[in-house]
Each structure stands twice: as structure tokens, then as C-alpha cells.
Design a protein around this motif. Sequence first.
Motif, short mmCIF file in Angstrom:
data_model
loop_
_atom_site.label_atom_id
_atom_site.label_comp_id
_atom_site.label_asym_id
_atom_site.label_seq_id
_atom_site.Cartn_x
_atom_site.Cartn_y
_atom_site.Cartn_z
N ARG A 75 0.81 -1.22 0.00
CA ARG A 75 0.00 0.00 0.00
C ARG A 75 0.84 1.27 0.00
NH1 ARG A 75 -2.23 0.72 4.38
NH2 ARG A 75 -1.47 -1.00 5.62
N ALA A 76 2.15 1.13 0.16
CA ALA A 76 3.03 2.30 0.17
C ALA A 76 3.23 2.82 -1.25
CB ALA A 76 4.37 1.95 0.81
N SER A 77 3.51 4.10 -1.34
CA SER A 77 3.75 4.73 -2.64
C SER A 77 5.26 4.77 -2.91
CB SER A 77 3.18 6.14 -2.67
OG SER A 77 3.64 6.85 -3.81
N LEU A 78 5.69 4.03 -3.92
CA LEU A 78 7.11 4.03 -4.28
C LEU A 78 7.55 5.41 -4.73
CD1 LEU A 78 9.62 2.26 -4.58
CD2 LEU A 78 8.90 1.75 -6.92
N PRO A 128 13.60 -0.32 16.14
CA PRO A 128 12.69 -0.09 15.00
C PRO A 128 11.29 0.31 15.44
CG PRO A 128 12.88 -2.44 15.39
CD PRO A 128 13.84 -1.77 16.35
N THR A 129 10.75 1.30 14.74
CA THR A 129 9.34 1.62 14.92
C THR A 129 8.52 0.59 14.15
OG1 THR A 129 9.48 3.13 13.03
CG2 THR A 129 9.74 4.06 15.24
N ASP A 130 7.24 0.61 14.38
CA ASP A 130 6.39 -0.45 13.83
C ASP A 130 5.31 0.15 12.94
OD1 ASP A 130 3.73 -2.31 14.39
OD2 ASP A 130 5.58 -3.45 14.16
N GLN A 131 5.28 -0.30 11.68
CA GLN A 131 4.32 0.20 10.71
C GLN A 131 2.89 0.05 11.21
OE1 GLN A 131 4.94 1.52 7.64
NE2 GLN A 131 2.86 1.56 6.83
N VAL A 132 2.59 -1.12 11.72
CA VAL A 132 1.22 -1.42 12.16
C VAL A 132 0.83 -0.55 13.34
CG1 VAL A 132 -0.25 -3.21 13.13
CG2 VAL A 132 1.35 -3.77 11.29
N THR A 149 4.25 10.21 4.86
CA THR A 149 5.09 9.48 3.90
C THR A 149 6.44 9.12 4.52
OG1 THR A 149 4.06 10.61 2.03
CG2 THR A 149 6.19 9.58 1.63
N ILE A 150 7.03 10.06 5.25
CA ILE A 150 8.32 9.79 5.89
C ILE A 150 8.17 8.70 6.94
CG2 ILE A 150 10.09 10.79 7.40
CD1 ILE A 150 9.70 13.42 5.87
N LEU A 151 7.11 8.76 7.72
CA LEU A 151 6.87 7.72 8.73
C LEU A 151 6.67 6.35 8.08
CD1 LEU A 151 4.51 9.61 11.21
CD2 LEU A 151 6.84 8.82 11.67
N ASP A 152 5.91 6.31 6.99
CA ASP A 152 5.69 5.04 6.29
C ASP A 152 7.01 4.44 5.81
OD1 ASP A 152 3.00 5.20 6.70
OD2 ASP A 152 2.52 5.97 4.70
N GLY A 153 7.84 5.28 5.18
CA GLY A 153 9.11 4.79 4.67
C GLY A 153 10.05 4.36 5.78
N GLU A 154 10.09 5.15 6.86
CA GLU A 154 10.93 4.80 8.01
C GLU A 154 10.49 3.46 8.60
OE1 GLU A 154 11.77 6.31 12.60
OE2 GLU A 154 10.45 7.46 11.26
N ASN A 155 9.20 3.30 8.79
CA ASN A 155 8.69 2.08 9.41
C ASN A 155 8.96 0.84 8.55
OD1 ASN A 155 7.67 3.67 11.49
ND2 ASN A 155 5.71 3.94 10.46
N LEU A 156 8.93 1.02 7.25
CA LEU A 156 9.16 -0.11 6.36
C LEU A 156 10.62 -0.57 6.38
CD1 LEU A 156 7.07 0.78 3.18
CD2 LEU A 156 6.74 -1.18 4.68
#
Length: 526
Positions: A75-78, A128-132, A149-156
Motif C-alpha cells: 500500500r506504500a507509494s514508491l 525499530p518503529t512499527d508500521q502497524v 510518507t516519511i513515517l511510512d518509509g521509516e517504518n518499512l
Amino acid sequence: MGSDAALVVLAIVTAVVLAVVVTVVARRSGWSAPLMLVALGAIIALFPGVPAFTIDPDIILYGVLPPLLFSAAMRASLIDLRTRRDPILLSSVGLVAFTVLAVGGVGWLLVPGISVAAAIAFGAVVAPTDQVAVEAVTRRAGMPRMLSTILDGENLLNDATALVALNSAIIAITATITPVQIGVSFVLEVVAGLAGGLVVGFVLGFVRGKLAAPVLDTSLSLVAPYAAFLLAQVAHGSGALAVVVAGLFLGYRAPSFQSAQARVAEELNWRTIQFIVENLVFLLIGLTLPHAVRAAVDSGIPAWQLVGIAFALLAAVLLSRLIWGVVVTPLFRYGPARMRRVGWPWVTVVPWTLSGVRGVVTLAAVFLLPASTPDRAILQLFAFVIVIGTLLLAIPIPRVLRAAGLVVTAFDQERIEAELLMAEAKSAGLELVRTCADENTDPRVLERLTADAEFVSASVDAGPTPTGDSLNIAYAELRIRLFEAERKAVLQARAEGRYQEAAVRKVMHVIDAEETAARVLRHGDS
């Protein structure tokens, strides 16, 4: 044996029902569903007759982590991740390394009898932070697109960095390893993880493109995270990184090889899997919490000292993130032009710091510590405290965002962009139809397609309706009411036996598909 199997099935069913009930209550009350599940699990574990729950780390590592990472990556945007790559890499690599050293140092100073290697390993566990977990507490916060967006990328990506660091620290606990060996091991794990994810992405993308049946396509989708994880593990690479790469690749390439039916089915499948698994994990944390507390108390360290160390470690996790944010923010304010374009104001530091929630990865990682690790039971309790503490710290994020003036109505912004893009797509499609039309094309068909495309374009240029919505939203609202009437008519016809079931199902599928599209336009992907 049969009774044991029945109890296992009953436990799973009960857990899923509890997760659904708690989530409904949390959404209506505005409370944190993860915290509610942890509290509920702890209460259940205290009931007489409830057995002590222990976690097999392999089940979490191999069974739970891959699908959660894959679902988030899909679901993330590349494109967004590439645009924000500088802050994402600084957070997912630099911050993880800084947190490992900072928390490891505090642990080495405060935890009695802990070795340097074990302290560093614990730092990697909670880094590590957790995406969920982050999504669970921030999905309603109205975060700006840049920050989310930054949080999503960091968590991944930080999962892979932390797990690689943890592997090196575990080796140091049981054997002798040099800094050079650690560096070489890190590079090899990253390279093998990237390669494994790309291989699985290319192969499954090619194979799924040849499958016409959505059922077959989505079946292979369920295999993808495990295939990527296991392939990377066999190659001594980072399984977490491989899963993320495969998910990003397949999610970005999906429109080019999947049918519309397959994409809709796949998205719904993964959203359901993520919901069930993530909530079961938080419930499991609560169920195992009393056992972890008892094991820590049995260690002989006074309770007041355990509490003090736990809060000190939680403070180290929070402060390391805050300090890192303060240090790197000038790079985005006064650094190279590419970094200034990120648009990272000083007021972003606090909500970004509070968004560093820990969850599934920390839970899995702490149980990977070898049995020979000094004070292993205590470290497990401290990890649980940090997970719960960071969940609590994330509660005021919406208020912090409002105070900082960072709240945006993300859905309104995305809806406007979606309507603009839809107008472009409709125009391109209509142009193709006009080009391909010939004397055999029924003018009524062309007239209907033209009217549809012109309505979408007019909605972009027109002002809001009396209700404040756009023409497209007003149209979607009325269409939903229309579909409800159509569905009642179809069900009435079926009850009267006037049509065969095959015809009824086909019409219902069409109505459901069109209603789903209208609801997505009105509410977004919720």
C-alpha cells in the motif's frame, strides 16, 4: 487430541471476535485499539485457570512479520518514498544506529550484570518503529502528507536495519566478532535482502501476469511475503528487507499485470489479514505481560529498581528520537536544495518524535535473544514496557498536530487530486473511443460515454453544491441510494423466483462493484 484442537480453534475465534469488538469500540470512542487490546489481554491472563502464555519467536518472525510488512509495502507509494528518500534513509538507518547505541549504553549502565553485547542487542530490539502500531494510533490524526510518507518509509525500512544489528549483537553474545566482520555482515545481509526481494517480485509479477483467474492470482499473492523472506534467509540476507522490496515492487507494478478484479480482491485480502494479525499480536502482548512481570520479579532485582530502569530505557528511546530530530532538522532547513525541498519545519519534530511507536518487530526481536543472554527475562519485560509506553505517548499526537498548525484534511486534498486525475483519464479514454469509433458504433453508446466524461470534467471546474460537496461527491451520494433501491429490487425478484440464481448473482456483483466505486469516491479508502 481432538479436544485440544477444538480449544485452539475456539481460542483463535474468540481472539478474532474480541479484536473486532475492541476495534469498533475504539473507533467510536476515540481510544487506542492497540492499548485496549493489550489491557484486555493482561486482564484475561490474570483469570484463574488461564495458562501462562509464551511466544515462540519463530512464529512471530516467520509467520507474523512477513505478511504485515508485505501488506504495508503493497500500500506504500514508491514514488512518494523516492521523493522523500533523504529523511527516510536518515531515519531508517542513521536513527536506528543512534538508538541502538544510546539505548544500549543506558542499558549497560543501569541493568545489573548485563554485557555490552547484550545491551547493544536490546538497543537493536527496541530501535525499530512499527508500521502497524504507528498506523493504528495516527490514522485519524490528520497528518500532513509529507510527515505520513516519511513515517511510512521509516517504518518499512528500519526493521531490516535493526534486525541486521540484532543478528550481529547476538553473534557477539555467543562468540567473538570484530567491527569489520559486523560491517561486512551488514552489507551482505542488505545486498542479499534486496536481491531476494527483487527476484521474487520479478518472478511472481511475470507468472501472475499470465494468470487470467483472480483466485489464482491472489493465491500467489499470499505466497509472496513468505517466498521473499525465506529466499533471503537462505541467502543469509535480511528477510524483512526482502519482503519490503517485493511488496513495493509488486504494489507499484500491479496495474500492469493484474486485472481489476484481482487488484480489488488482493487489496481486500491483505487488509483483512493485516487487521486480524496486528490485533492478535497486541492481544498476545497483553496475554504474555503477567508472565514477563513474574519472571522479572523472580530475578531478585527489587521492584522499585525494575520500574526505574524501565522508565529510564523508555526515556532513552524517546530522547534519542527527539535529539536525532533536532540534529537533522537544520539539514532540511539550511542544507542542500534537494533536502530543503522536503519541507521539514521545526514544528514537525515533536509529532514525529511521538510517532516512534514500537510493536510487532520489537515483540519478535526480544524473543530472539539467546537463552544465554544475561537478564533475558528482565529485558523481555523492558521491551514490553517500551511498546506500551510508546503507544501511550502517541495518544496526544492529534492535539500536538493541531497546536503546531500541522493538521490537514488529507482526504479532501487527495479527493481533489483524484478528481483531477479522473478527469484526465476520462478525457484520454474518450479520445480513444472517438478515434476507434466507426460506422458500426451505436451513437447512443458514444453519447453515454461522452456525457460521463464531460460530467467528470465539469465537476472539476464547477463550484461546490449547496451541501458544500463537489458534483462528483453529490453524484456518488445519490448513486449509493440508487444502488440500495436496485439491490432491494433484485432481492425481491429472487424471493419471487422470477430469475435464476446465476442471473441474480451476476447483477448483484455489478451493483456491488459500482457501489464500491461510489463509496471510495465519497469516503476514500477507509
